[in-house]
Design an enzyme around this catalytic site. Structure first.
Site, PDB file in Angstrom:
ATOM      1  N   SER A 117      32.374  36.420  43.069  1.00  0.00           N
ATOM      2  CA  SER A 117      32.620  36.813  44.456  1.00  0.00           C
ATOM      3  C   SER A 117      31.537  37.681  45.070  1.00  0.00           C
ATOM      4  O   SER A 117      31.506  37.846  46.276  1.00  0.00           O
ATOM      5  CB  SER A 117      33.946  37.548  44.557  1.00  0.00           C
ATOM      6  OG  SER A 117      33.833  38.818  43.956  1.00  0.00           O
ATOM      7  N   THR A 176      57.943  44.849  34.303  1.00  0.00           N
ATOM      8  CA  THR A 176      57.705  45.202  35.701  1.00  0.00           C
ATOM      9  C   THR A 176      58.556  44.299  36.584  1.00  0.00           C
ATOM     10  O   THR A 176      58.852  43.157  36.218  1.00  0.00           O
ATOM     11  CB  THR A 176      56.196  45.101  36.049  1.00  0.00           C
ATOM     12  OG1 THR A 176      55.989  45.606  37.361  1.00  0.00           O
ATOM     13  CG2 THR A 176      55.682  43.686  35.970  1.00  0.00           C
ATOM     14  N   THR A 177      58.968  44.815  37.716  1.00  0.00           N
ATOM     15  CA  THR A 177      59.840  44.075  38.622  1.00  0.00           C
ATOM     16  C   THR A 177      59.160  42.797  39.110  1.00  0.00           C
ATOM     17  O   THR A 177      57.954  42.786  39.351  1.00  0.00           O
ATOM     18  CB  THR A 177      60.219  44.992  39.808  1.00  0.00           C
ATOM     19  OG1 THR A 177      60.910  46.120  39.266  1.00  0.00           O
ATOM     20  CG2 THR A 177      61.107  44.292  40.810  1.00  0.00           C
ATOM     21  N   LYS A 191      44.182  36.137  48.115  1.00  0.00           N
ATOM     22  CA  LYS A 191      42.954  35.786  48.824  1.00  0.00           C
ATOM     23  C   LYS A 191      43.221  34.558  49.701  1.00  0.00           C
ATOM     24  O   LYS A 191      43.877  34.710  50.721  1.00  0.00           O
ATOM     25  CB  LYS A 191      41.808  35.695  47.833  1.00  0.00           C
ATOM     26  CG  LYS A 191      41.475  37.143  47.357  1.00  0.00           C
ATOM     27  CD  LYS A 191      40.651  37.320  46.134  1.00  0.00           C
ATOM     28  CE  LYS A 191      40.624  38.815  45.767  1.00  0.00           C
ATOM     29  NZ  LYS A 191      40.038  39.105  44.462  1.00  0.00           N
ATOM     30  N   ARG A 228      33.741  56.192  47.873  1.00  0.00           N
ATOM     31  CA  ARG A 228      34.416  55.166  48.665  1.00  0.00           C
ATOM     32  C   ARG A 228      35.235  55.774  49.802  1.00  0.00           C
ATOM     33  O   ARG A 228      36.204  56.472  49.560  1.00  0.00           O
ATOM     34  CB  ARG A 228      35.328  54.306  47.786  1.00  0.00           C
ATOM     35  CG  ARG A 228      34.571  53.431  46.814  1.00  0.00           C
ATOM     36  CD  ARG A 228      35.515  52.744  45.844  1.00  0.00           C
ATOM     37  NE  ARG A 228      34.769  52.252  44.691  1.00  0.00           N
ATOM     38  CZ  ARG A 228      34.568  50.959  44.425  1.00  0.00           C
ATOM     39  NH1 ARG A 228      35.059  50.040  45.211  1.00  0.00           N
ATOM     40  NH2 ARG A 228      33.878  50.607  43.360  1.00  0.00           N
ATOM     41  N   SER A 283      32.600  36.598  26.807  1.00  0.00           N
ATOM     42  CA  SER A 283      32.865  36.999  28.179  1.00  0.00           C
ATOM     43  C   SER A 283      31.569  37.025  28.992  1.00  0.00           C
ATOM     44  O   SER A 283      30.586  37.641  28.583  1.00  0.00           O
ATOM     45  CB  SER A 283      33.519  38.394  28.141  1.00  0.00           C
ATOM     46  OG  SER A 283      33.711  38.895  29.441  1.00  0.00           O
ATOM     47  N   THR A 294      44.974  33.945  42.232  1.00  0.00           N
ATOM     48  CA  THR A 294      45.667  34.992  42.989  1.00  0.00           C
ATOM     49  C   THR A 294      46.328  34.376  44.212  1.00  0.00           C
ATOM     50  O   THR A 294      45.909  33.320  44.688  1.00  0.00           O
ATOM     51  CB  THR A 294      44.686  36.100  43.435  1.00  0.00           C
ATOM     52  OG1 THR A 294      45.422  37.132  44.092  1.00  0.00           O
ATOM     53  CG2 THR A 294      43.646  35.579  44.409  1.00  0.00           C
ATOM     54  N   THR A 338      30.404  47.841  41.330  1.00  0.00           N
ATOM     55  CA  THR A 338      30.816  46.474  41.669  1.00  0.00           C
ATOM     56  C   THR A 338      29.627  45.518  41.554  1.00  0.00           C
ATOM     57  O   THR A 338      29.774  44.382  41.108  1.00  0.00           O
ATOM     58  CB  THR A 338      31.403  46.445  43.101  1.00  0.00           C
ATOM     59  OG1 THR A 338      32.416  47.469  43.187  1.00  0.00           O
ATOM     60  CG2 THR A 338      32.019  45.116  43.427  1.00  0.00           C
ATOM     61  N   HIS A 381      38.569  33.189  43.474  1.00  0.00           N
ATOM     62  CA  HIS A 381      37.817  32.958  44.710  1.00  0.00           C
ATOM     63  C   HIS A 381      37.634  31.476  45.021  1.00  0.00           C
ATOM     64  O   HIS A 381      36.782  31.113  45.818  1.00  0.00           O
ATOM     65  CB  HIS A 381      36.468  33.674  44.661  1.00  0.00           C
ATOM     66  CG  HIS A 381      36.639  35.157  44.628  1.00  0.00           C
ATOM     67  ND1 HIS A 381      36.850  35.912  45.754  1.00  0.00           N
ATOM     68  CD2 HIS A 381      36.711  36.020  43.583  1.00  0.00           C
ATOM     69  CE1 HIS A 381      37.019  37.179  45.421  1.00  0.00           C
ATOM     70  NE2 HIS A 381      36.937  37.266  44.109  1.00  0.00           N
TER      71      HIS A 381
HETATM   72  C1  LIG Z   1      40.392  40.084  43.394  1.00  0.00           C
HETATM   73  C2  LIG Z   1      40.111  39.587  42.024  1.00  0.00           C
HETATM   74  C3  LIG Z   1      41.085  39.626  41.013  1.00  0.00           C
HETATM   75  C4  LIG Z   1      42.379  40.352  41.202  1.00  0.00           C
HETATM   76  O1  LIG Z   1      43.257  39.690  42.037  1.00  0.00           O
HETATM   77  P1  LIG Z   1      44.340  40.551  42.835  1.00  0.00           P
HETATM   78  O2  LIG Z   1      45.388  39.555  43.145  1.00  0.00           O
HETATM   79  O3  LIG Z   1      43.668  41.144  44.016  1.00  0.00           O
HETATM   80  O4  LIG Z   1      44.833  41.615  41.890  1.00  0.00           O
HETATM   81  C5  LIG Z   1      40.824  38.991  39.818  1.00  0.00           C
HETATM   82  N1  LIG Z   1      39.640  38.378  39.585  1.00  0.00           N
HETATM   83  C6  LIG Z   1      38.663  38.370  40.510  1.00  0.00           C
HETATM   84  C7  LIG Z   1      37.384  37.687  40.206  1.00  0.00           C
HETATM   85  C8  LIG Z   1      38.858  38.998  41.745  1.00  0.00           C
HETATM   86  O5  LIG Z   1      37.873  39.034  42.648  1.00  0.00           O
END
Ligand SMILES: *Cc1c(COP(=O)(O)O)cnc(C)c1O
Length: 407
Positions: free
Chosen positions: A186, A274-275, A245, A21, A134, A242, A361, A214
């Site tokens: 994704s 964690t903070t 995104k 990468r 899963s 998240t 990936t 996503h």
């Molecule tokens: C990007 C992603 C995550 C992680 O989210 P982040 O906020 O970037 O850590 C979790 N699940 C899927 C399917 C993703 O593509």
């Protein structure tokens, strides 16, 4: 042992396979997205692979909210949620997310990755004898969480309700069960059969865990996600998302019942030790979620741009993968070395940035360029993209001439 030589060997192996990468050093230009400065080549490029799907990262409402927050509340959170880190914007944000998903409660994390890892690990561990089903294409963060739960994991074929039912049927009917899957995948851009999986969860008394990373902000009423779009949201026990995104900032969350959210809040090390997210992040994300609840304009334009790019690429014979029914436009290259080469040529010769997607990936032999059109990509940018891909993939004999003729 020569440790340096050993680790160098692990890297050499990746390089030999063409899947080492290389990171491209970019500087996003606020107000000019999707333009960025490419520091390696010292010129401006058009980003065609950003997960800032709607360009919200530069939205004036977010910037304003974040500027205000940093001036009134400072830069950091000051501690974990327990140690004075539970700031007001974060609490407001959790209320907003609960309301968005019509759940009693929500909880934020430092990232979507941590939300998945911490939640699946914790609820898995809290259910003695639990079996976790899963999808084989689940994201690495879910896989880690399931593994760390130390419970039985059964992998079902991608989006295959029949296979899932076979596994459920063969399991101890009294064992606690979790079905873990995503809504929009994704890399292929396909969508899971959410309703069918919920039917099975009801029939076999399983919890449903849905990664909507996503889809939140992008689909459904108020951007509540794919499950919401399909009228299935209330059947999902735990929705995960998240802020990094479509919402354009960073951080992750779950929305669920009071008892499940409180269990994760009380037992998950990845939440407790964690903070907290800083108030400036909380304020920015809150502004983003609120904006995308009130406005459909970004979603509508996003779908139109993605459909236009797909149509234009297909008409030029460029191998857009058929699986995608969403905003994601994967172009098949099928080889790690050529995929990297195509990406390099696009960047160096055409000022177009699309990073190569390689194993692990995606499966070997399906290496691809993953294109993510946003509402801010112009017609002229699309013209340039089609021309550049035609030339680069054409020189690799990857254009399908019959498709050109048919179009
Ligand atoms: C990007 C992603 C995550 C992680 O989210 P982040 O906020 O970037 O850590 C979790 N699940 C899927 C399917 C993703 O593509």
């Amino acid at each position: 042992m020569d440790y340096e030589a050993h680790f160098k060997g692990t890297i050499d192996k990746l390089k030999a396979e063409g899947r080492y990468r290389y990171f491209t050093e970019l500087e996003r230009k606020a107000g000019q997205f999707p333009l960025a400065k490419d520091y390696t080549h010292g010129k401006d490029v058009v980003i065609w692979c950003s997960n800032d799907y709607l360009g919200m990262g530069q939205h004036p409402a977010l910037i304003r909210a974040m500027e205000e927050a940093i001036h009134t509340m400072g830069a950091g959170a000051g501690g974990t949620r327990n140690i004075s880190g539970t700031n007001h914007p974060l609490v407001m944000l959790e209320k907003e997310l609960a309301s968005l998903h019509k759940k009693p409660a929500a909880l934020t994390f430092m990232s979507g990755f941590i939300a998945n890892e911490a939640t699946l690990k914790t609820i898995g561990r809290m259910l003695p004898g639990c079996i976790i089903y899963s999808d084989e294409c689940n994201h690495s963060s879910m896989i880690q969480g399931i593994r760390n739960s130390r419970q039985t994991k059964l992998v079902f074929r991608h989006n295959d309700a029949e296979h899932l039912e076979k596994l459920l049927k063969a399991s101890d009917p009294y064992a606690p069960k979790i079905i873990a899957f995503e809504s929009v995948y994704s890399m292929d851009g396909d969508v899971s059969p959410i309703g069918k999986f919920c039917d099975l969860a009801e029939k076999y008394n399983a919890l449903t865990y849905l990664d909507e990373v996503h889809a939140v902000g992008l689909y459904g009423p108020e951007g509540a996600g794919k499950a919401a779009e399909l009228g299935q949201m209330e059947r999902i026990d735990i929705i995960q998302g998240t802020f990094a995104k479509a919402y354009g900032v960073m951080g992750g969350y779950i929305a669920s019942s009071d008892a499940i959210v409180d269990t994760v809040r009380s037992y998950a090390p990845g939440f407790i030790f964690t903070t907290a997210l800083p108030p400036v992040i909380g304020a920015g994300v809150l502004a983003s979620v609120r904006h995308l609840r009130a406005s459909d304009a970004e979603r509508t334009k996003h779908q139109e741009r993605a459909a236009t790019v797909k149509k234009r690429l297909r008409a030029a014979g460029i191998p857009v993968m058929e699986e995608s029914t969403t905003h994601i436009v994967p172009v098949l290259v099928g080889d790690a070395v050529r995929c990297k080469q195509a990406s390099d040529e696009l960047l160096e010769e055409f000022g177009i940035y699309i990073q190569p997607i390689n194993y692990p990936t995606v499966p070997r032999g399906t290496e691809r360029l993953r294109i993510t059109p946003t509402p801010l990509h112009t017609d002229a940018m699309i013209d340039d993209l089609v021309d550049a891909l035609s030339e680069v993939l054409g020189s690799m004999n990857l254009i399908r001439p019959h498709a050109v003729a048919a179009a």
